[in-house]
Motif scaffolding. Structure first.
Motif, PDB file in Angstrom:
ATOM      1  N   GLY A   1       0.811  -1.184   0.000  1.00 19.98           N
ATOM      2  CA  GLY A   1       0.000   0.000   0.000  1.00 19.98           C
ATOM      3  C   GLY A   1       0.855   1.248   0.000  1.00 19.98           C
ATOM      4  N   SER A   2       0.227   2.317   0.360  1.00 16.00           N
ATOM      5  CA  SER A   2       0.931   3.589   0.465  1.00 16.00           C
ATOM      6  C   SER A   2       0.548   4.234   1.783  1.00 16.00           C
ATOM      7  CB  SER A   2       0.554   4.510  -0.701  1.00 16.00           C
ATOM      8  OG  SER A   2      -0.823   4.824  -0.633  1.00 16.00           O
ATOM      9  N   ARG A   3       1.366   5.182   2.207  1.00 12.88           N
ATOM     10  CA  ARG A   3       1.086   5.849   3.479  1.00 12.88           C
ATOM     11  C   ARG A   3      -0.299   6.499   3.459  1.00 12.88           C
ATOM     12  NH1 ARG A   3       5.950   7.196   6.241  1.00 12.88           N
ATOM     13  NH2 ARG A   3       4.668   8.176   7.833  1.00 12.88           N
ATOM     14  N   GLY A   4      -0.706   7.000   2.317  1.00 14.44           N
ATOM     15  CA  GLY A   4      -1.998   7.669   2.215  1.00 14.44           C
ATOM     16  C   GLY A   4      -3.190   6.733   2.368  1.00 14.44           C
ATOM     17  N   THR A   5      -3.007   5.477   2.088  1.00 20.75           N
ATOM     18  CA  THR A   5      -4.121   4.525   2.192  1.00 20.75           C
ATOM     19  C   THR A   5      -4.012   3.610   3.411  1.00 20.75           C
ATOM     20  OG1 THR A   5      -3.013   2.968   0.720  1.00 20.75           O
ATOM     21  CG2 THR A   5      -4.549   4.533  -0.297  1.00 20.75           C
ATOM     22  N   GLU A   6      -3.006   3.823   4.230  1.00 22.73           N
ATOM     23  CA  GLU A   6      -2.870   2.990   5.426  1.00 22.73           C
ATOM     24  C   GLU A   6      -4.019   3.179   6.405  1.00 22.73           C
ATOM     25  OE1 GLU A   6       0.832   2.714   7.488  1.00 22.73           O
ATOM     26  OE2 GLU A   6       1.946   2.578   5.605  1.00 22.73           O
ATOM     27  N   LYS A   7      -4.737   4.287   6.290  1.00 18.42           N
ATOM     28  CA  LYS A   7      -5.862   4.520   7.192  1.00 18.42           C
ATOM     29  C   LYS A   7      -6.890   3.407   7.102  1.00 18.42           C
ATOM     30  CE  LYS A   7      -8.419   7.402   3.943  1.00 18.42           C
ATOM     31  NZ  LYS A   7      -8.970   8.709   3.675  1.00 18.42           N
ATOM     32  N   TYR A   8      -7.025   2.806   5.926  1.00 19.35           N
ATOM     33  CA  TYR A   8      -7.985   1.712   5.766  1.00 19.35           C
ATOM     34  C   TYR A   8      -7.543   0.487   6.573  1.00 19.35           C
ATOM     35  CZ  TYR A   8      -9.308   4.697   1.849  1.00 19.35           C
ATOM     36  OH  TYR A   8      -9.679   5.766   1.076  1.00 19.35           O
ATOM     37  N   VAL A   9      -6.267   0.194   6.557  1.00 20.90           N
ATOM     38  CA  VAL A   9      -5.733  -0.934   7.325  1.00 20.90           C
ATOM     39  C   VAL A   9      -5.779  -0.612   8.817  1.00 20.90           C
ATOM     40  CG1 VAL A   9      -3.706  -2.381   7.733  1.00 20.90           C
ATOM     41  CG2 VAL A   9      -4.269  -1.676   5.413  1.00 20.90           C
ATOM     42  N   GLU A  10      -5.445   0.613   9.168  1.00 20.28           N
ATOM     43  CA  GLU A  10      -5.481   1.004  10.582  1.00 20.28           C
ATOM     44  C   GLU A  10      -6.881   0.842  11.158  1.00 20.28           C
ATOM     45  OE1 GLU A  10      -3.829   4.918  10.246  1.00 20.28           O
ATOM     46  OE2 GLU A  10      -1.769   4.159  10.231  1.00 20.28           O
ATOM     47  N   GLY A  11      -7.896   1.059  10.336  1.00 22.37           N
ATOM     48  CA  GLY A  11      -9.268   0.864  10.776  1.00 22.37           C
ATOM     49  C   GLY A  11      -9.595  -0.585  11.109  1.00 22.37           C
ATOM     50  N   LEU A  12      -8.802  -1.508  10.579  1.00 19.86           N
ATOM     51  CA  LEU A  12      -8.972  -2.933  10.877  1.00 19.86           C
ATOM     52  C   LEU A  12      -8.170  -3.368  12.090  1.00 19.86           C
ATOM     53  CD1 LEU A  12      -8.688  -4.635   7.367  1.00 19.86           C
ATOM     54  CD2 LEU A  12     -10.743  -3.945   8.603  1.00 19.86           C
ATOM     55  N   GLY A  13      -7.498  -2.427  12.732  1.00 15.10           N
ATOM     56  CA  GLY A  13      -6.617  -2.761  13.845  1.00 15.10           C
ATOM     57  C   GLY A  13      -7.201  -3.735  14.848  1.00 15.10           C
ATOM     58  N   PRO A  14      -8.386  -3.488  15.402  1.00 14.99           N
ATOM     59  CA  PRO A  14      -8.936  -4.433  16.378  1.00 14.99           C
ATOM     60  C   PRO A  14      -9.149  -5.832  15.792  1.00 14.99           C
ATOM     61  CG  PRO A  14     -10.053  -2.320  16.548  1.00 14.99           C
ATOM     62  CD  PRO A  14      -9.173  -2.251  15.320  1.00 14.99           C
ATOM     63  N   ALA A  15      -9.626  -5.909  14.564  1.00 13.87           N
ATOM     64  CA  ALA A  15      -9.823  -7.215  13.927  1.00 13.87           C
ATOM     65  C   ALA A  15      -8.484  -7.913  13.710  1.00 13.87           C
ATOM     66  CB  ALA A  15     -10.554  -7.048  12.597  1.00 13.87           C
ATOM     67  N   LEU A  16      -7.490  -7.175  13.240  1.00 15.54           N
ATOM     68  CA  LEU A  16      -6.179  -7.773  12.984  1.00 15.54           C
ATOM     69  C   LEU A  16      -5.508  -8.217  14.283  1.00 15.54           C
ATOM     70  CD1 LEU A  16      -4.971  -5.344  10.199  1.00 15.54           C
ATOM     71  CD2 LEU A  16      -5.870  -7.668   9.924  1.00 15.54           C
ATOM     72  N   ARG A  17      -5.716  -7.460  15.352  1.00 14.48           N
ATOM     73  CA  ARG A  17      -5.175  -7.863  16.661  1.00 14.48           C
ATOM     74  C   ARG A  17      -5.817  -9.172  17.120  1.00 14.48           C
ATOM     75  NH1 ARG A  17      -1.741  -5.804  18.755  1.00 14.48           N
ATOM     76  NH2 ARG A  17      -0.986  -3.791  19.256  1.00 14.48           N
ATOM     77  N   GLU A  18      -7.104  -9.314  16.896  1.00 12.66           N
ATOM     78  CA  GLU A  18      -7.800 -10.544  17.289  1.00 12.66           C
ATOM     79  C   GLU A  18      -7.303 -11.726  16.456  1.00 12.66           C
ATOM     80  OE1 GLU A  18     -10.515 -13.163  19.222  1.00 12.66           O
ATOM     81  OE2 GLU A  18      -9.421 -11.353  19.784  1.00 12.66           O
ATOM     82  N   ILE A  19      -7.107 -11.519  15.188  1.00  9.12           N
ATOM     83  CA  ILE A  19      -6.581 -12.584  14.323  1.00  9.12           C
ATOM     84  C   ILE A  19      -5.181 -12.968  14.773  1.00  9.12           C
ATOM     85  CG2 ILE A  19      -5.843 -13.103  11.960  1.00  9.12           C
ATOM     86  CD1 ILE A  19      -8.246 -11.194  11.118  1.00  9.12           C
ATOM     87  N   ASN A  20      -4.370 -11.981  15.112  1.00  7.02           N
ATOM     88  CA  ASN A  20      -3.027 -12.249  15.627  1.00  7.02           C
ATOM     89  C   ASN A  20      -3.096 -13.042  16.928  1.00  7.02           C
ATOM     90  OD1 ASN A  20      -0.863 -10.992  17.744  1.00  7.02           O
ATOM     91  ND2 ASN A  20       0.081 -11.420  15.758  1.00  7.02           N
TER      92      ASN A  20
END
Length: 165
Positions: A1-20
Motif C-alpha cells: 500500500g501507500s502511506r496515504g491509504t494505510e488509514k484503511y488498514v489502521e481501521g482494521l486494527g482491532p480485527a487484525l489484533r484478534e486474528i493475531n
C-alpha cells in the motif's frame, strides 16, 4: 500500500489484533516505514519498504491479501490497482466490495466483506481454507487478470481509441 491509504488498514486494527491473538498471524505492510506505528497495529506489523525490485517477491511470498476500503466517494472512485497486483501474484484476497473492487473481487474469487464487524470471520475463514482452495483462488485470480485487465485483453480497444489499425 501507500502511506496515504494505510488509514484503511489502521481501521482494521482491532480485527487484525484478534486474528493475531488467535493464530499468531502478522500483517505485512509494503509501505514506507513510520516513526511510530499506529497504536491499533503496534507489535503485529512487519514492514517492507516498497521498491520495484522487491515488491513482486514481497507479494508472492504472502499468504492472503487484505484490501479494506471505506464507502466514501473517494474510495468508490479508486481503481482496483492494488487488488490487481495481488491477484497477478496469485494471492487469495479478502476485501471491501467498494467501487471497482466489487467486480475485481468477484472475478478474482475473492471474499467480499461488507460489514466492518465481519473482518475477523472472513480472514479466519481464509486462513482455515485448505492450501488447495487458496491456490485455486489464486489461479482464478491470475486467469481473471489476464482475461479482463491485461494489455492483451484491452489491446484492440486501446488501438481503436488511439486510431491504430
Amino acid at each position: 500500500g501507500s502511506r496515504g491509504t494505510e488509514k484503511y488498514v489502521e481501521g482494521l486494527g482491532p480485527a487484525l489484533r484478534e486474528i493475531n491473538r488467535l493464530t499468531g498471524a502478522r500483517l505485512r505492510l509494503i509501505s514506507k516505514a513510520k516513526e511510530l506505528e499506529h497504536s491499533s497495529l503496534a507489535g503485529i506489523v512487519d514492514r517492507r519498504p516498497w521498491s520495484l525490485e522487491t515488491v513482486a517477491d514481497d507479494l508472492v511470498t504472502a499468504d492472503i491479501a487484505l484490501a479494506p476500503l471505506d464507502s466514501s466517494a473517494y474510495s468508490m472512485g479508486k481503481c482496483a490497482y492494488k487488488l490487481l497486483q495481488c491477484a497477478a501474484t496469485g494471492l487469495p484476497i479478502v476485501g471491501s466490495p467498494v467501487g471497482a473492487n466489487r467486480a475485481a473481487l468477484e472475478r478474482f474469487s475473492g471474499t467480499a466483506v461488507t460489514n466492518a464487524n465481519d473482518w475477523v470471520d472472513a480472514v479466519m475463514a481464509m486462513i482455515n481454507t485448505s492450501t488447495e482452495e487458496r491456490r485455486g483462488r489464486g489461479t482464478t485470480a491470475i486467469k481473471a487478470v489476464n482475461e479482463h485487465y491485461s494489455f492483451t485483453a484491452w489491446s484492440s480497444a486501446w488501438k481503436d481509441a488511439v486510431g491504430l489499425p
